[in-house]
Design an enzyme around this catalytic site. Structure first.
Site, PDB file in Angstrom:
ATOM      1  N   CYS A 109     -22.549  46.511  39.545  1.00 20.22           N
ATOM      2  CA  CYS A 109     -24.122  46.336  40.348  1.00 20.22           C
ATOM      3  C   CYS A 109     -25.124  47.046  40.314  1.00 20.22           C
ATOM      4  O   CYS A 109     -25.845  47.714  39.109  1.00 20.22           O
ATOM      5  CB  CYS A 109     -23.346  46.213  41.478  1.00 20.22           C
ATOM      6  SG  CYS A 109     -25.245  44.998  42.691  1.00 20.22           S
ATOM      7  N   TYR A 110     -25.597  47.621  41.008  1.00 21.94           N
ATOM      8  CA  TYR A 110     -25.709  49.036  41.216  1.00 21.94           C
ATOM      9  C   TYR A 110     -26.081  50.128  39.972  1.00 21.94           C
ATOM     10  O   TYR A 110     -26.589  50.370  39.266  1.00 21.94           O
ATOM     11  CB  TYR A 110     -26.011  50.001  42.446  1.00 21.94           C
ATOM     12  CG  TYR A 110     -26.328  51.023  42.504  1.00 21.94           C
ATOM     13  CD1 TYR A 110     -27.961  51.117  42.432  1.00 21.94           C
ATOM     14  CD2 TYR A 110     -25.784  52.561  42.219  1.00 21.94           C
ATOM     15  CE1 TYR A 110     -28.913  52.417  43.221  1.00 21.94           C
ATOM     16  CE2 TYR A 110     -26.753  53.361  42.809  1.00 21.94           C
ATOM     17  CZ  TYR A 110     -28.153  53.432  42.306  1.00 21.94           C
ATOM     18  OH  TYR A 110     -28.602  54.835  43.197  1.00 21.94           O
ATOM     19  N   HIS A 196     -19.484  41.513  41.525  1.00 31.00           N
ATOM     20  CA  HIS A 196     -18.345  42.551  41.966  1.00 31.00           C
ATOM     21  C   HIS A 196     -16.807  41.991  41.384  1.00 31.00           C
ATOM     22  O   HIS A 196     -16.668  40.840  42.069  1.00 31.00           O
ATOM     23  CB  HIS A 196     -18.709  42.566  43.461  1.00 31.00           C
ATOM     24  CG  HIS A 196     -19.748  43.823  43.889  1.00 31.00           C
ATOM     25  ND1 HIS A 196     -19.449  45.101  44.188  1.00 31.00           N
ATOM     26  CD2 HIS A 196     -21.094  43.285  44.021  1.00 31.00           C
ATOM     27  CE1 HIS A 196     -20.985  44.798  44.493  1.00 31.00           C
ATOM     28  NE2 HIS A 196     -22.030  44.045  44.580  1.00 31.00           N
ATOM     29  N   SER A 250       3.039  54.676  67.112  1.00 28.86           N
ATOM     30  CA  SER A 250       2.672  54.019  67.562  1.00 28.86           C
ATOM     31  C   SER A 250       3.817  52.684  67.089  1.00 28.86           C
ATOM     32  O   SER A 250       3.474  51.713  68.308  1.00 28.86           O
ATOM     33  CB  SER A 250       1.619  53.265  67.281  1.00 28.86           C
ATOM     34  OG  SER A 250       2.071  52.701  66.246  1.00 28.86           O
ATOM     35  N   GLY A 251       5.167  52.723  66.674  1.00 31.14           N
ATOM     36  CA  GLY A 251       5.968  51.931  66.783  1.00 31.14           C
ATOM     37  C   GLY A 251       5.421  50.740  65.878  1.00 31.14           C
ATOM     38  O   GLY A 251       6.582  49.925  65.150  1.00 31.14           O
ATOM     39  N   GLY A 252       4.151  51.088  64.649  1.00 30.47           N
ATOM     40  CA  GLY A 252       3.738  50.444  64.126  1.00 30.47           C
ATOM     41  C   GLY A 252       4.163  51.113  62.610  1.00 30.47           C
ATOM     42  O   GLY A 252       5.022  52.174  62.285  1.00 30.47           O
ATOM     43  N   VAL A 253       3.459  50.223  61.246  1.00 29.87           N
ATOM     44  CA  VAL A 253       4.216  50.884  60.185  1.00 29.87           C
ATOM     45  C   VAL A 253       3.378  51.910  59.662  1.00 29.87           C
ATOM     46  O   VAL A 253       4.174  52.639  59.485  1.00 29.87           O
ATOM     47  CB  VAL A 253       3.418  50.217  59.049  1.00 29.87           C
ATOM     48  CG1 VAL A 253       4.646  49.569  57.150  1.00 29.87           C
ATOM     49  CG2 VAL A 253       3.938  48.132  59.837  1.00 29.87           C
ATOM     50  N   SER A 255       1.551  54.870  61.497  1.00 25.94           N
ATOM     51  CA  SER A 255       1.784  55.529  61.909  1.00 25.94           C
ATOM     52  C   SER A 255       3.513  56.015  61.696  1.00 25.94           C
ATOM     53  O   SER A 255       3.934  57.172  61.179  1.00 25.94           O
ATOM     54  CB  SER A 255       1.907  55.782  63.219  1.00 25.94           C
ATOM     55  OG  SER A 255       2.554  54.695  63.734  1.00 25.94           O
ATOM     56  N   SER A 256       4.235  54.639  61.420  1.00 25.13           N
ATOM     57  CA  SER A 256       6.011  55.242  60.775  1.00 25.13           C
ATOM     58  C   SER A 256       6.090  55.848  58.876  1.00 25.13           C
ATOM     59  O   SER A 256       6.139  56.518  59.180  1.00 25.13           O
ATOM     60  CB  SER A 256       6.683  53.981  60.949  1.00 25.13           C
ATOM     61  OG  SER A 256       6.417  53.592  61.936  1.00 25.13           O
TER      62      SER A 256
END
Ligand code: XMP
Length: 540
Positions: A109-110, A196, A250-253, A255-256
């Site tokens: 593109c650009y 794109h 946080s218990g999530g992927v 941050s683990s």
């Protein structure tokens, strides 16, 4: 792309569009592709698509000098799209010598307009913007279009386009409105695509990029995600020295994976803080203790702030205000806990690339803030810590691959993402303990049934949300007037766009029956069949 947002650079270990490559890691033996960042919204997506071809790729600033490029020694250079017009005042330009390095260049593109302009072509300022799908007709044999049929669908998003193509180029593809949809230099390895290839709407975009990086640039395609871990771990070690790093779990992927990566990089210099905000899914707090206290044996600090969050949210129904309250309380609790850990200097966060772009965290551009993601910005300044965000350049599926390679348990790595503000953004209206109990139980049923039907891994994210409306039902002989649970399930590769999952009816039926039979206070279950855009994945 024409959108204005641009990846933020920060003091993270590997910020987007970093000036240099190979922070503290010898990359001389690794094939790599550099993407020069001209500010297009999908610039980072190009890097990820190239990495999917098992070729290391990173985003660097658009005007990186040719001397530095020679040092890095990439096998190929991609010029990203961007919101500017090449003739515009202050339009970003690359070092002009990049076209004489003898390294293959692909302008998108650009980036294509820059490449063509530099070799004597003319670019026509767009009277109107072209945005959407077009049919691309390839002309004859060409290494960039190898194995691409004569006609295929591509995604256009541009204003200007190349008009008078200089003698030194061949036009190798057209669309109805664009006579030079793809170009090839006659004597140099310079290619251009007006559309794109990095977005999934371009149906053979992956093949085009593969043709460029594997075919034209000759990359071997042997790079693995493990190298990324070594690279990030080395960057973390170099940055923190002997300092202590605090990582919020946080218990999530995400941050683990950050915690596991830090544990690998700096071992007992890591302290983890887990804020139990009472907005977690069923059993989640116990699992965090199990993984990061028992299994990884990190220095784990658990702050029980359940009451504080509930009190803070009492009476609030506005989604953005709820997020703000949670963000502020999180900082307060986290701060108190963090300050109790002596000698800490750094704070690690599991911010991913989509979080960065959706928060409009651009240093230069007023990108639209879609949601106030509370895990971007704010916290380190409050705490006086330096921020480490080793996942800031990466997408969810790449982070999962890192998690597996770091030895995290499968069920954790494949766990669907969970937003920082937790169940609060799925509990529409006021957040109360009673409503959270309903939501938590309903959500656990949804997830259990998806596992049972072997659909969990097929779906990118699924959950229950509790709506703030009641409706009439009948139970036994009695009229009920109770809450509605909405079941949401989407498929996506990058979480920036998503499709709703075509859930088998028997699974929906089991979910619905179990929820209405066993979750007190719910008499209606509905299924959300909206894609992103125009909807978002979460309901708030
Ligand atoms: P949306 O709803 O914006 O979600 O389409 C895209 C992805 O981001 C997650 N999400 C968040 N994650 N803090 C987070 O850490 C947040 O405030 C937040 N809001 C949305 C969402 O679950 C989905 O995976």
């Amino acid at each position: 792309m024409t959108a204005t947002s641009q990846p933020a650079s920060s003091n993270s270990t590997s910020s987007a569009a970093s000036e240099t490559a190979g922070i503290g890691v010898d990359l001389s033996s690794e094939d790599q592709i550099l993407v020069l960042d001209f500010g297009g919204q999908t610039a980072q997506l190009i890097t990820r698509r190239v990495r999917e071809e098992n070729v290391f790729c990173q985003l660097v600033r658009h005007n990186l000098s040719v001397d530095r490029i020679r040092e890095i020694n990439p096998k190929g250079i991609i010029l990203s799209g961007g919101p500017d017009s090449v003739y515009g005042e202050g339009a970003p330009q690359p070092d002009p010598e990049i076209f004489n390095l003898g390294i293959p260049v692909l302008g998108i593109c650009y980036g294509m307009q820059l490449a063509c302009l530099s070799q004597g072509s003319h670019v026509k300022p767009g009277e109107s913007r072209e945005f959407g799908l077009a049919v691309c007709k390839a002309k004859g044999d060409n290494p960039l279009f190898r194995d691409i049929p004569a006609e295929s669908r591509v995604w256009m998003s541009h204003g200007d386009q190349v008009e008078n193509l200089s003698e030194s180029f061949n036009s190798i593809a057209t669309t109805e409105t664009c006579p030079h949809a793809a170009v090839q230099h006659k004597s140099k390895e310079i290619y251009g695509l007006q559309f794109h290839p990095e977005v999934t709407h371009t149906e053979l975009g992956g093949q085009l990029l593969r043709n460029f990086v594997r075919g034209i640039c000759g990359c071997k395609g042997t790079w693995k995600i493990e190298s990324l871990i070594d690279r990030e771990a080395a960057a973390i070690r170099e940055r923190v020295g002997t300092g202590r790093v605090i990582c919020g779990l946080s218990g999530g992927v995400d941050s683990s994976v950050v915690a596991a990566l830090l544990y690998k990089a700096i071992g007992d210099q890591l302290s983890c803080i887990f804020v139990d905000n009472g907005l977690l899914r069923k059993g989640e707090a116990d699992q965090v203790r199990e993984h990061f206290g028992d299994h990884f044996k990190t220095d784990l600090h658990v702050a029980d702030a359940r009451k504080l969050f509930l009190d803070g949210l009492a009476g609030e129904t506005d989604p953005q205000k709820k997020r703000k309250i949670i963000g502020k309380l999180f900082i307060d609790v986290f701060k108190e806990e963090a300050l109790s850990i002596p000698d800490s200097r750094f704070l690690a966060q599991g911010t991913l690339y989509p979080d960065v772009i959706e928060s409009g965290a651009s240093p230069d551009g007023p990108a639209a803030t879609i949601k106030a993601h509370h895990n971007v910005g704010g916290l380190p300044e409050e705490l006086g810590f330096e921020l480490i965000e080793p996942l800031r350049d990466f997408f969810k599926d790449e982070v999962r691959q890192m998690g597996v390679a770091l030895g995290l348990p499968e069920h954790l790595v494949w766990r669907h993402p969970f937003p920082g503000p937790g169940l609060a953004v799925r509990c529409l209206g006021e957040v109360t303990e009673e409503r959270l109990v309903i939501l938590r139980e309903a959500d656990a049923i949804v997830i259990e049934e998806l596992h049972r039907a072997n659909l969990y891994r097929e779906i990118s994210q699924a959950f229950a949300a509790l709506l703030p409306i009641q409706s009439v039902g009948v139970m036994g002989d009695a009229r009920t007037y109770e809450s509605t649970i909405v079941v949401r399930a989407v498929t996506t590769t990058d979480f920036m766009t998503a499709d709703w999952f075509r859930m088998p009816h028997d699974v929906l039926q089991r979910i619905s029956t179990r929820i209405t039979n066993s979750v007190r206070g719910v008499n209606r279950v509905v299924y959300d069949c909206s894609s992103k855009p125009p909807s978002t994945i979460e309901w708030e």
